[in-house]
Design an enzyme around this catalytic site. Structure first.
Site, PDB file in Angstrom:
ATOM      1  N   LYS A  69       0.954  -1.257  -0.020  1.00 38.13           N
ATOM      2  CA  LYS A  69      -0.077   0.057   0.002  1.00 38.13           C
ATOM      3  C   LYS A  69       0.767   1.158   0.016  1.00 38.13           C
ATOM      4  CE  LYS A  69      -4.195  -1.880   0.185  1.00 38.13           C
ATOM      5  NZ  LYS A  69      -5.034  -1.663  -1.027  1.00 38.13           N
ATOM      6  N   GLU A 103      -9.864   5.830   3.529  1.00 37.57           N
ATOM      7  CA  GLU A 103     -10.452   4.602   4.073  1.00 37.57           C
ATOM      8  C   GLU A 103      -9.543   3.466   4.455  1.00 37.57           C
ATOM      9  OE1 GLU A 103     -10.004   5.055   1.024  1.00 37.57           O
ATOM     10  OE2 GLU A 103      -9.197   3.296   0.541  1.00 37.57           O
ATOM     11  N   SER A 127       1.532  -9.801  -1.061  1.00 41.99           N
ATOM     12  CA  SER A 127       1.316  -8.054  -0.924  1.00 41.99           C
ATOM     13  C   SER A 127       1.432  -7.644   0.630  1.00 41.99           C
ATOM     14  CB  SER A 127      -0.307  -8.019  -1.417  1.00 41.99           C
ATOM     15  OG  SER A 127      -1.205  -8.753  -0.605  1.00 41.99           O
TER      16      SER A 127
END
Lengths: 403, 284
Positions: free
Chosen positions: A94, A116, A389
């Site tokens: 991210k 969010e 990830s």
């Protein structure tokens, strides 16, 4: 066998029929402003240089492409490589997008960032970047997610972000996005909405993809270096689909590289029990093209167009729509999508921990669970890249129940 | 400018009502409630009560699970309506039933997905046959609205688009061009919901919109008190009141009590609107 892929989206933010910009009028001008600012930044070598510097020195890029020798041996099929996005600062891919959008916010003169978060990984990455760049940060998080990922709530608060619990609707990621959109529509002049996946109105699906594209670019170089050839298959989990598109995109023009996205199969095939939007062939019901939160894509919904509730053990995959570019890749049969259950994902996390010494995030464990089924059926000289990830630290309280 | 001339001659119930208002120099009152809150039968009574009390146009909100443009009051109303089993098809039946009892102009106010799932063509046909006069889709702007506009206009439904404080002059022109019946001006950046004061920037904003269209302008978001409505005199052709009415429904002890409270509130607000003058009058 390289073919130049057409560059999507088109000027209106469409990936084939998917994508677009379905928002209240108040947000159109800010989205146009963002689109122009991003187009300029993209062409500006100074912006790229600054981003590259932070990706390298702050986030820890490039990430290793690790040959998973014991997992490969255990499964007895394809040679498995793991792209270690879990080693990045804050523990997941991210941060790639957060650094990009954070610099963009500074460039646009916005002093306040909202976001969010589902699993909390995007929230932590946003809070981290906001701290690094000296921006005010507010993160919206579903109340249910705050309970199941509370370690990440502490991290965000420690980093100086305000975490606002969302009690409406299903109290998960979807509702956190609703609340962030309401904040943005109210404070639009001072605030940048740092959306965390390849979702939402144009230009987000394109821009977030571009900031994650580095994953696939690195992986392509790395695999060519060690194997001397392109992989046969890429596997990634898909919630909104940011880590998957980040890995896939650099390979889209290589027709021989198969792309596989793995969704959350939750605890059953009935609507409400899963978050599998593209896996109708595997029996998961309830997804049709529709409009949710700014974009046209596959959405889990009732026959009269109300958005369905979803379930997944992993908060980051627990979302009723998929990024529009994935819908388009599926329609064109360029990528395949399937789903695995909560139980299979948890079991896969344990397998990776014991065989490779890596505790994966439950999201990434979904991709691994599918690979565990597929790899043994593949020839021993075939090559697979799994996008790991995120790391599983945040999931310890959930995993503890299964040990 | 030519657009409003066209829609005036189309003679929709909405256009006729605004033409009458202009003639009498009255400001209009547009009343929003969420359909199906707490039931469709109740909504029918509420609409008739508000029409009787002087509401010029009624907007029926189609409840949606993810109302991103709405504040807490309408969010809660949507949840109540959905729990009561309200669907778009049900709202269309309500329109049909209402049309047999009242000539008040009815606007369907929805998010895009329920309409899209019914199918644009089917929705337009059924809404038109039921007796609806206009449609407003919160998350469709003229940029994404070509197919939608075509389907609605084919069935004689007015398409009402939102204009916002962030809209550039270029966008305001685009919105005016695409709108029929009236143009809905959002008074401030934000979601729906009552506020104590109107935004300071509103007069300048309303004048910017007036420069690009002669369509009636209805101003909404944050309007709840007679004082708000009076202030709009000379700036707008109508005031839109929503959350304040929905709150009356939420507060009332029974459906008849809610109908009574709505009628009283509408009467009060319409009184303020009649006292206010329309922009047309000022210019005239």
């Amino acid at each position: 066998m390289t073919t130049a892929p057409q560059i999507w989206p088109d000027a209106k933010g469409r990936f084939g029929p998917y994508g677009g910009r379905y928002v209240p009028e108040t947000l159109v001008a800010p989205l146009e402003e963002l689109e122009h600012a991003y187009a300029e930044a993209r062409r500006d070598p100074k912006f790229q240089k600054e981003l590259d510097f932070l990706l390298k020195n702050f986030a820890g890029r490039p990430t290793p492409l690790q040959f998973a020798s014991r997992l490969t041996e255990h499964l007895g099929g394809a040679r498995i490589y793991i792209k270690r996005e879990d080693l990045l600062h804050t523990g997941a891919h991210k941060i790639n997008n957060c650094l990009g959008q954070g610099l963009l916010a500074v460039r646009m003169g916005k002093k306040r960032i909202i976001a969010e978060t589902g699993a909390g990984q995007h929230g932590v990455a946003t809070a981290t970047v906001a701290a690094r760049l000296g921006l005010e940060c507010v993160v919206y998080m579903g109340a249910e997610d705050m309970e199941r990922q509370r370690l990440n709530v502490f991290r965000m608060r420690l980093l100086g972000a305000e975490v606002v619990g969302v009690n409406s609707g299903t109290r998960t990621l979807k509702d956190a996005i609703n609340e962030a959109m309401r904040d943005w529509v109210t404070n639009v002049r001072s605030t940048h909405y740092l959306l965390g996946s390849v979702l939402g109105a144009h230009p987000y699906p394109m821009m977030v993809r571009d900031f994650h594209r580095v994953i696939g670019l690195e992986a392509r170089d790395q695999i060519l270096n060690v194997e001397g050839r392109l992989p046969d298959l890429l596997v990634a989990c898909v919630g909104g689909g940011s880590n998957a598109i980040g890995l896939f995109h650099a390979f889209l023009g290589h027709a021989g590289v198969k792309l596989l996205g793995v969704e959350a199969g939750g605890r059953g095939h009935a609507l409400g029990e899963h978050a599998a939007r593209m896996a109708a062939a595997a029996g998961y019901s309830g997804a049709r093209p529709g409009v949710l939160q700014g974009t046209y894509s596959y959405v889990l919904q009732t026959p009269d167009g109300q958005i369905a509730t979803t379930h997944s053990v992993s908060a980051g995959l627990d979302y009723p729509a998929i990024g529009p570019e994935h819908a388009w890749l599926a329609d064109k049969h360029r990528a395949m999508y399937t789903a695995v259950s909560d139980d299979a994902a948890v079991a896969a996390a344990r397998t990776l921990a014991r065989l490779e010494g890596i505790i994966p995030a439950l999201e990434s464990a979904h991709a691994l669970a599918e690979l565990i089924v597929r790899a043994p059926k593949m020839p021993r000289d075939s090559v697979v890249i799994l996008n790991l990830s995120g790391r599983g630290d945040k999931d310890m309280e959930i995993l503890a129940r299964y040990i | 400018m030519t657009q409003s001339a066209t829609s005036m001659t189309n003679e929709s119930r909405i256009s006729r009502r605004f033409a009458e208002l202009r003639k009498s120099g009255e400001m209009g009152l547009v009343a929003y409630i969420t359909a199906g809150d707490p039931s469709l039968e109740a909504t029918e009574q509420f609409v008739l009560a508000m029409a009787g009390a002087g509401a010029d146009v009624i907007e029926l909100g189609v409840p949606f699970s993810d109302p991103v443009a709405d504040g807490p009051v309408i969010q809660r109303a949507s949840e109540r309506a959905l729990r009561a089993g309200t669907t778009l098809a049900g709202v269309l039946s309500l329109v049909k039933s209402l049309r047999a009892k009242t000539e008040v102009p009815l606007v369907l106010f929805s998010y895009f997905n329920p309409v899209l799932q019914m199918g644009l063509e089917k929705f337009a046909e059924e809404a038109s046959v039921a007796g609806a006069d206009g449609v407003l889709i919160t998350d469709v702007t003229p940029d994404e609205g070509a197919e939608y506009r075509q389907a609605m206009s084919l069935h004689g439904l007015d398409t009402i688009f939102l204009a916002a404080p962030t809209s550039t002059d270029e966008r305001l022109a685009l919105i005016a061009e695409a709108s029929r019946g009236f143009l809905y001006l959002i008074s401030r950046t934000g979601v729906t919901g009552a506020k104590d004061q109107l935004a300071d920037e509103l007069p300048a904003l309303a004048r910017r919109v007036r420069r690009v269209t002669s369509l009636p302008i209805a101003v909404g978001f944050g309007i709840s008190l007679p004082g708000h409505v009076s202030v709009l005199g000379g700036l707008a052709d109508a005031a839109v009141v929503g959350s304040a009415l929905v709150e009356e429904i939420e507060r009332a002890a029974s459906v008849p009590a809610a109908a009574e409270a709505l009628a009283a509130r509408v009467k009060l607000l319409k009184g303020a609107a009649v006292a206010g003058m329309s922009q047309r009058e000022l210019q005239g």
